[in-house]
Design an enzyme around this catalytic site. Structure first.
Site, PDB file in Angstrom:
ATOM      1  N   THR A  86      53.147  76.102  69.190  1.00 30.03           N
ATOM      2  CA  THR A  86      53.393  75.524  67.474  1.00 30.03           C
ATOM      3  C   THR A  86      54.459  76.200  66.940  1.00 30.03           C
ATOM      4  OG1 THR A  86      51.810  77.066  66.746  1.00 30.03           O
ATOM      5  CG2 THR A  86      50.806  75.014  67.309  1.00 30.03           C
ATOM      6  N   GLU A 151      43.906  83.188  67.895  1.00 32.34           N
ATOM      7  CA  GLU A 151      44.104  84.523  68.806  1.00 32.34           C
ATOM      8  C   GLU A 151      44.942  85.405  67.908  1.00 32.34           C
ATOM      9  OE1 GLU A 151      42.449  85.242  71.727  1.00 32.34           O
ATOM     10  OE2 GLU A 151      43.485  86.952  71.164  1.00 32.34           O
ATOM     11  N   PHE A 152      44.436  86.815  68.056  1.00 32.07           N
ATOM     12  CA  PHE A 152      45.174  87.742  67.609  1.00 32.07           C
ATOM     13  C   PHE A 152      45.768  88.884  68.342  1.00 32.07           C
ATOM     14  CE2 PHE A 152      41.780  86.492  64.802  1.00 32.07           C
ATOM     15  CZ  PHE A 152      42.692  85.995  63.413  1.00 32.07           C
ATOM     16  N   ARG A 154      48.329  90.981  70.826  1.00 36.53           N
ATOM     17  CA  ARG A 154      49.634  91.427  70.682  1.00 36.53           C
ATOM     18  C   ARG A 154      50.535  91.214  72.166  1.00 36.53           C
ATOM     19  NH1 ARG A 154      48.718  97.153  68.901  1.00 36.53           N
ATOM     20  NH2 ARG A 154      47.004  96.572  70.311  1.00 36.53           N
ATOM     21  N   ASN A 211      48.860  87.353  60.040  1.00 37.69           N
ATOM     22  CA  ASN A 211      50.318  87.445  60.325  1.00 37.69           C
ATOM     23  C   ASN A 211      51.260  88.088  59.294  1.00 37.69           C
ATOM     24  OD1 ASN A 211      49.742  87.350  63.051  1.00 37.69           O
ATOM     25  ND2 ASN A 211      50.758  85.712  63.372  1.00 37.69           N
ATOM     26  N   GLY A 256      62.690  99.131  61.265  1.00 38.04           N
ATOM     27  CA  GLY A 256      63.723  98.756  62.271  1.00 38.04           C
ATOM     28  C   GLY A 256      64.565  97.783  61.807  1.00 38.04           C
ATOM     29  N   GLY A 260      60.963  90.191  64.502  1.00 37.45           N
ATOM     30  CA  GLY A 260      61.248  88.892  65.373  1.00 37.45           C
ATOM     31  C   GLY A 260      59.919  88.493  66.317  1.00 37.45           C
ATOM     32  N   CYS A 263      55.533  84.880  66.753  1.00 37.11           N
ATOM     33  CA  CYS A 263      54.656  84.608  65.778  1.00 37.11           C
ATOM     34  C   CYS A 263      55.137  84.937  64.501  1.00 37.11           C
ATOM     35  CB  CYS A 263      53.298  85.467  66.259  1.00 37.11           C
ATOM     36  SG  CYS A 263      52.537  84.839  67.764  1.00 37.11           S
ATOM     37  N   ARG A 331      61.980  85.273  71.899  1.00 34.49           N
ATOM     38  CA  ARG A 331      61.692  84.168  70.640  1.00 34.49           C
ATOM     39  C   ARG A 331      62.307  85.157  69.423  1.00 34.49           C
ATOM     40  NH1 ARG A 331      56.599  81.139  72.287  1.00 34.49           N
ATOM     41  NH2 ARG A 331      56.170  83.060  73.320  1.00 34.49           N
TER      42      ARG A 331
HETATM   43  N1  LIG Z   1      52.323  84.749  71.720  1.00 34.18           N
HETATM   44  C1  LIG Z   1      51.734  85.387  71.071  1.00 34.18           C
HETATM   45  O1  LIG Z   1      51.746  86.711  70.878  1.00 34.18           O
HETATM   46  C2  LIG Z   1      50.713  84.534  70.388  1.00 34.18           C
HETATM   47  C3  LIG Z   1      49.634  85.514  69.759  1.00 34.18           C
HETATM   48  C4  LIG Z   1      48.542  84.624  68.971  1.00 34.18           C
HETATM   49  C5  LIG Z   1      48.743  83.440  68.855  1.00 34.18           C
HETATM   50  N2  LIG Z   1      49.885  82.657  69.299  1.00 34.18           N
HETATM   51  C6  LIG Z   1      49.894  81.205  69.291  1.00 34.18           C
HETATM   52  O2  LIG Z   1      49.133  80.838  70.415  1.00 34.18           O
HETATM   53  C7  LIG Z   1      49.865  79.420  70.787  1.00 34.18           C
HETATM   54  C8  LIG Z   1      50.679  79.299  72.036  1.00 34.18           C
HETATM   55  O3  LIG Z   1      51.816  80.592  72.065  1.00 34.18           O
HETATM   56  P1  LIG Z   1      52.370  81.071  73.396  1.00 34.18           P
HETATM   57  O4  LIG Z   1      53.179  82.322  73.083  1.00 34.18           O
HETATM   58  O5  LIG Z   1      51.402  81.470  74.575  1.00 34.18           O
HETATM   59  O6  LIG Z   1      53.166  79.671  73.869  1.00 34.18           O
HETATM   60  P2  LIG Z   1      54.011  79.351  75.088  1.00 34.18           P
HETATM   61  O7  LIG Z   1      54.981  78.564  74.799  1.00 34.18           O
HETATM   62  O8  LIG Z   1      54.284  80.823  76.005  1.00 34.18           O
HETATM   63  O9  LIG Z   1      52.920  78.609  75.895  1.00 34.18           O
HETATM   64  C9  LIG Z   1      52.680  77.296  75.582  1.00 34.18           C
HETATM   65  C10 LIG Z   1      52.368  76.741  77.164  1.00 34.18           C
HETATM   66  O10 LIG Z   1      51.663  75.436  76.894  1.00 34.18           O
HETATM   67  C11 LIG Z   1      52.271  74.595  77.793  1.00 34.18           C
HETATM   68  N3  LIG Z   1      51.955  73.138  77.306  1.00 34.18           N
HETATM   69  C12 LIG Z   1      52.497  72.503  76.393  1.00 34.18           C
HETATM   70  N4  LIG Z   1      51.843  71.346  76.198  1.00 34.18           N
HETATM   71  C13 LIG Z   1      50.965  71.308  76.907  1.00 34.18           C
HETATM   72  C14 LIG Z   1      49.868  70.224  77.798  1.00 34.18           C
HETATM   73  N5  LIG Z   1      49.862  69.145  76.982  1.00 34.18           N
HETATM   74  N6  LIG Z   1      49.186  70.504  78.704  1.00 34.18           N
HETATM   75  C15 LIG Z   1      49.457  71.548  79.396  1.00 34.18           C
HETATM   76  N7  LIG Z   1      50.275  72.558  79.270  1.00 34.18           N
HETATM   77  C16 LIG Z   1      51.054  72.130  77.999  1.00 34.18           C
HETATM   78  C17 LIG Z   1      53.738  74.758  77.906  1.00 34.18           C
HETATM   79  O11 LIG Z   1      54.292  74.281  79.029  1.00 34.18           O
HETATM   80  C18 LIG Z   1      53.883  76.350  77.698  1.00 34.18           C
HETATM   81  O12 LIG Z   1      53.671  76.974  78.839  1.00 34.18           O
HETATM   82  C19 LIG Z   1      50.848  79.322  69.386  1.00 34.18           C
HETATM   83  O13 LIG Z   1      50.578  78.443  68.358  1.00 34.18           O
HETATM   84  C20 LIG Z   1      51.218  80.664  69.068  1.00 34.18           C
HETATM   85  O14 LIG Z   1      51.576  80.782  67.623  1.00 34.18           O
HETATM   86  C21 LIG Z   1      50.680  83.460  70.119  1.00 34.18           C
END
Ligand SMILES: NC(=O)c1ccc[n+]([C@@H]2O[C@H](COP(=O)([O-])OP(=O)(O)OC[C@H]3O[C@@H](n4cnc5c(N)ncnc54)[C@H](O)[C@@H]3O)[C@@H](O)[C@H]2O)c1
Length: 440
Positions: A86, A151-152, A154, A211, A256, A260, A263, A331
């Protein structure tokens, strides 16, 4: 019990593997062909400590599968988790829900019996209700409930965070949906993890509020670090004195170059929009976004100043590129604006990161040279800059740097080195919130 996980990124892959470890049968659906084939071949598309072992053992046990067919994954699943990205929508700061709604369309076409559709992605308040409307419109005869389970975890400690979280938040209006999710999370319930049941909106907002609060703590200590530099105080002394107050806590008080990552930047921006749209603007969150952006942009100036005001033709070695250690995630990493500016000012930048260099390449200027280790970065460098505090950098000795570097400037944006030891070797040492006059 069977569940489907739509999205095999950081959150989907880690959550999917952890649910499988609980004994649940998990079908992860990943749309990106390169990510999917890596997963099917047993290669991890992201770096996360412990993940490969967890995935391999659960695949071998037959509890974890990877595919691209949402229909096959969804049919017969008691819960379908949406864990797609997202990101920030171009132009206005809102969360871009394109991937979420595309997944919902596909899920709607596939469900054939009672299913709980769960947003694990971080989604703006009201998204769950909208998803419920779409499902009702498209499949009026199929029973579904929508729940929010933010999801929380890290990055870098994702498995530990998932397996031993501080809490699990479940936003759902129906008892039936709560029962399904409670059953799924039973292993955590058994280790006395608090499970916080809320309505949909409260769960969605909880994630953004959490967050924003963490981002606020970082931004606050960064500003206090600036004050420390002016008044001759050491920010670590101040942070310890402040953080030992149980009401405040010691975590997230490390100064720091500005936060970045995947999230905090996007979620604080999205919360600004959510609050404004709700008619209750958050001046605090708006300001922290601004303060953090300015700080990241200012970090290159600190390096230039340490190099006597000019970096043209200087060799600058950079240690660490990812937004934090133990991840390959680039990111919104502070390294991006810092290195881009140094290159614009004519510096020759070479860099090393233990995991993030492949991800960094397309995000950094083409002239950056990538090194294989610390020695290559430091060799003949006029100035050495620490941007990410990987553990392996902490052990670098001042004597080693004295022997290999051409110049005598260290800019330590994570305060990993001992300033007095660096100065004893003749280095100009610049940290964060640690003025020269301060004892170490
Ligand atoms: N990265 C973190 O530390 C973290 C922690 C908590 C919450 N979040 C939230 O979780 C969500 C996902 O984050 P992320 O870091 O895992 O993202 P990411 O970009 O690493 O992973 C998302 C995945 O979904 C796949 N995807 C997209 N549309 C799809 C579909 N229709 N069918 C199948 N696969 C599909 C993409 O190809 C990608 O691999 C976000 O909303 C983020 O804010 C992330």
């Amino acid at each position: 019990m069977r569940v489907a996980m739509i999205g095999g990124g950081y959150v989907g892959l880690v959550s999917g593997a952890c649910f499988a470890e609980f004994g649940v049968s998990v079908a992860v659906v990943e749309a990106d062909p390169a990510r999917l084939s890596a997963l099917r071949e047993g290669r991890m598309p992201i770096y996360e400590p412990g993940l490969e072992k967890l995935v391999t053992s659960n695949v071998a046990a037959g509890r974890l599968t990877f595919g691209n067919d949402i229909g096959a994954a969804v049919r017969g699943a008691e819960a379908v988790f949406i864990a797609v990205g997202t990101p920030t929508r171009r132009g206005d700061g809102h969360a871009d829900l394109t991937y979420v709604y595309a997944a919902v369309e596909q899920i709607a076409a596939a469900i054939d019996s009672y299913t709980v559709i769960v947003t694990k992605s971080t989604v703006p308040v009201g998204t769950g209700r909208r998803i419920a409307e779409i499902l009702k419109q498209q499949r009026p005869t199929v029973e579904v409930d929508v729940a929010s389970n933010p999801e929380f975890l890290r990055e870098g400690n994702a498995i530990g965070d998932f397996m031993r979280p501080d809490r699990v938040v479940i936003g759902a209006d129906s008892e039936r949906a709560r029962e399904v999710l409670q059953r799924l999370y039973r292993p955590l319930f058994l280790i006395e993890t608090p499970i916080v049941f809320t309505g949909l909106e409260a769960a969605e907002l909880t994630k953004y509020a959490a967050n924003a609060f963490l981002a606020l703590k970082i931004t606050f200590i960064n500003e206090i670090a600036d004050v420390c530099e002016r008044v001759g105080a050491d920010v670590h002394d101040v942070a310890r004195g402040v953080g030992l107050d149980g009401r405040i806590g010691r975590k997230f008080l490390h100064p720091g170059p500005g936060f970045g990552g995947s999230c905090f930047p996007k979620d604080t921006l999205a919360l600004v929009r959510i609050a404004r749209d709700a008619g209750a603007p958050s001046r605090l969150v708006e300001t922290l976004v601004d303060v953090n952006d300015t700080r990241k942009a200012q970090m290159a100036d600190r390096i230039v100043a340490a190099c006597s005001g000019n970096v043209r033709d200087l060799s600058i070695g950079v240690l660490g590129l990812t937004f934090k250690p133990e991840t390959d995630d680039m990111r919104e990493a502070a390294s991006i604006p810092i290195i881009t500016r140094l290159v614009d000012l004519g510096a020759n930048v070479k860099a090393f990161d233990p995991q993030g260099m492949d991800q960094a390449r397309p995000m950094l200027p083409a002239s950056v040279t990538y090194c294989c280790n610390v020695h290559e970065v430091a060799k003949d460098a006029d100035c050495l800059v620490v941007i990410t505090e990987w553990n392996e950098f902490r052990a670098i000795s001042p004597g080693f740097l004295r022997d290999v570097m051409a110049g005598k400037v260290i800019v330590d944006l994570r305060n990993i080195f001992d300033p007095s030891a660096m100065r004893a070797e003749g280095f100009t040492y610049v940290g964060i919130g640690r003025p020269e006059s301060v004892r170490n």
